[in-house]
Write a protein that holds these residues in place. Structure first.
Motif, short mmCIF file in Angstrom:
data_model
loop_
_atom_site.label_atom_id
_atom_site.label_comp_id
_atom_site.label_asym_id
_atom_site.label_seq_id
_atom_site.Cartn_x
_atom_site.Cartn_y
_atom_site.Cartn_z
N ASN A 267 9.12 2.94 9.75
CA ASN A 267 10.69 2.63 8.55
C ASN A 267 10.64 3.68 7.28
O ASN A 267 9.82 5.07 7.23
CB ASN A 267 11.05 1.32 7.90
N GLU A 268 12.38 4.65 7.48
CA GLU A 268 12.30 5.42 6.41
C GLU A 268 12.50 4.72 4.93
O GLU A 268 12.78 4.30 4.50
CB GLU A 268 13.94 6.57 6.38
N ILE A 269 12.01 5.19 3.83
CA ILE A 269 11.39 5.37 2.60
C ILE A 269 12.15 6.50 1.73
O ILE A 269 11.05 7.21 1.62
CB ILE A 269 10.97 3.90 2.15
N ASP A 270 13.34 6.69 0.97
CA ASP A 270 13.81 7.13 -0.06
C ASP A 270 15.18 7.18 -0.89
O ASP A 270 15.54 6.06 -0.67
CB ASP A 270 14.68 8.68 1.52
N GLY A 271 14.36 7.81 -1.49
CA GLY A 271 14.64 7.37 -3.48
C GLY A 271 14.78 5.85 -3.82
O GLY A 271 15.27 5.40 -3.88
N PHE A 272 13.30 5.46 -3.68
CA PHE A 272 12.75 3.86 -4.11
C PHE A 272 12.54 4.25 -5.28
O PHE A 272 10.89 4.79 -5.32
CB PHE A 272 11.94 3.67 -3.25
N GLN A 273 12.69 3.12 -6.40
CA GLN A 273 11.79 3.29 -7.49
C GLN A 273 11.28 1.57 -7.49
O GLN A 273 12.63 0.75 -7.30
CB GLN A 273 12.70 3.48 -8.45
N ALA A 274 10.32 1.24 -7.94
CA ALA A 274 10.01 -0.02 -7.72
C ALA A 274 9.25 -0.29 -8.97
O ALA A 274 8.33 0.31 -9.52
CB ALA A 274 9.25 -1.25 -6.68
N SER A 275 8.43 -1.57 -8.84
CA SER A 275 7.81 -2.41 -10.19
C SER A 275 6.29 -2.60 -9.78
O SER A 275 4.74 -2.43 -10.46
CB SER A 275 8.27 -3.44 -11.09
N GLY A 276 6.03 -2.81 -8.38
CA GLY A 276 5.85 -3.38 -7.65
C GLY A 276 5.31 -2.40 -6.00
O GLY A 276 5.99 -2.92 -5.49
N MET A 277 4.32 -2.30 -5.10
CA MET A 277 4.54 -1.89 -4.18
C MET A 277 3.50 -2.48 -3.33
O MET A 277 2.27 -2.83 -3.75
CB MET A 277 4.33 -0.55 -3.77
N TYR A 278 3.95 -3.57 -2.26
CA TYR A 278 2.46 -3.95 -1.30
C TYR A 278 2.22 -3.51 0.26
O TYR A 278 4.07 -3.75 0.62
CB TYR A 278 2.42 -5.13 -1.41
N ALA A 279 1.47 -3.02 0.76
CA ALA A 279 1.65 -2.86 2.30
C ALA A 279 0.49 -3.45 2.79
O ALA A 279 -0.56 -3.02 3.12
CB ALA A 279 2.16 -1.33 2.67
N SER A 280 0.99 -4.26 4.18
CA SER A 280 -0.15 -4.72 4.91
C SER A 280 -0.54 -3.64 5.83
O SER A 280 0.05 -3.16 7.05
CB SER A 280 0.08 -6.00 5.56
N GLU A 281 -2.14 -3.75 6.26
CA GLU A 281 -2.16 -2.90 7.63
C GLU A 281 -2.23 -1.64 7.72
O GLU A 281 -0.54 -1.15 8.80
CB GLU A 281 -1.66 -3.53 8.75
N LEU A 282 -2.00 -0.97 6.51
CA LEU A 282 -1.47 0.73 6.61
C LEU A 282 -2.05 1.14 7.60
O LEU A 282 -3.55 1.45 7.91
CB LEU A 282 -1.57 1.28 4.73
N PRO A 283 -1.78 2.64 8.06
CA PRO A 283 -2.25 3.13 8.86
C PRO A 283 -3.26 4.38 8.07
O PRO A 283 -3.04 4.90 7.00
CB PRO A 283 -1.03 3.97 10.01
#
Length: 166
Positions: free
Chosen positions: A138-154
């Protein structure tokens, strides 16, 4: 049906504007054809149930002028499918500010989402700003967030060799 002019071009048939007689954003999303576009005009939209995108389509707002707030503390938007055997690809979301009241819901919850684009988005509140599980390329660009979680990161992502591609 109201007219939306894009430059000097009239709105295409596969484009739905939330203000075009739809009572809710979800009704407009559901009415948008596969590979079509749902446009959310500037304004603050209060929702109590998560918006759901389960088919290839575009969801476009006007930056910080388009605000979607889940006032019930649930996810603001759920993208993809919780069933890992049913993957969703080809979704683009851009120009929207998502918020969740409280600390339980997630602003953007992506599951089994592939080859999609999240652009120029902001998130505030909730347990996570962005949650991605079982999602690839997936492409993620120009993203601002209060928190981030990603499972099973390569391993490449964990080492910082690529942008988040989870």
């Amino acid at each position: 049906m109201s007219e939306l002019l894009l430059g000097a071009v009239q709105k295409p048939n596969n484009m739905i504007v939330v203000s075009d007689g739809f009572r809710t954003i979800q009704q407009a999303i559901d009415a948008t054809p596969t590979y079509g576009t749902t446009v959310i005009m500037p304004g603050t939209y209060r929702i109590e149930e998560p918006l759901k995108l389960m088919k290839p389509q575009n969801l476009i707002g006007f930056g910080r002028g388009t605000v979607i707030v889940n006032i019930a503390g649930k996810d603001a938007i759920q993208i993809g499918n919780v069933n890992p055997r049913l993957m969703v690809a080809g979704i683009t979301i851009s120009g929207i500010y998502f918020a969740v009241v409280g600390r339980t819901g997630t602003c953007i919850n992506c599951q089994n989402l592939h080859r999609s684009k999240l652009r120029d988005l902001s998130c505030m509140g909730g347990k996570y700003g962005l949650y991605m599980r079982g999602s690839l390329i997936n492409e993620i660009d120009g993203f601002q967030a209060s928190g981030m979680y990603a499972s099973e990161l390569p391993k490449e992502v964990a080492r910082g060799e690529t942008a988040i591609a989870c």
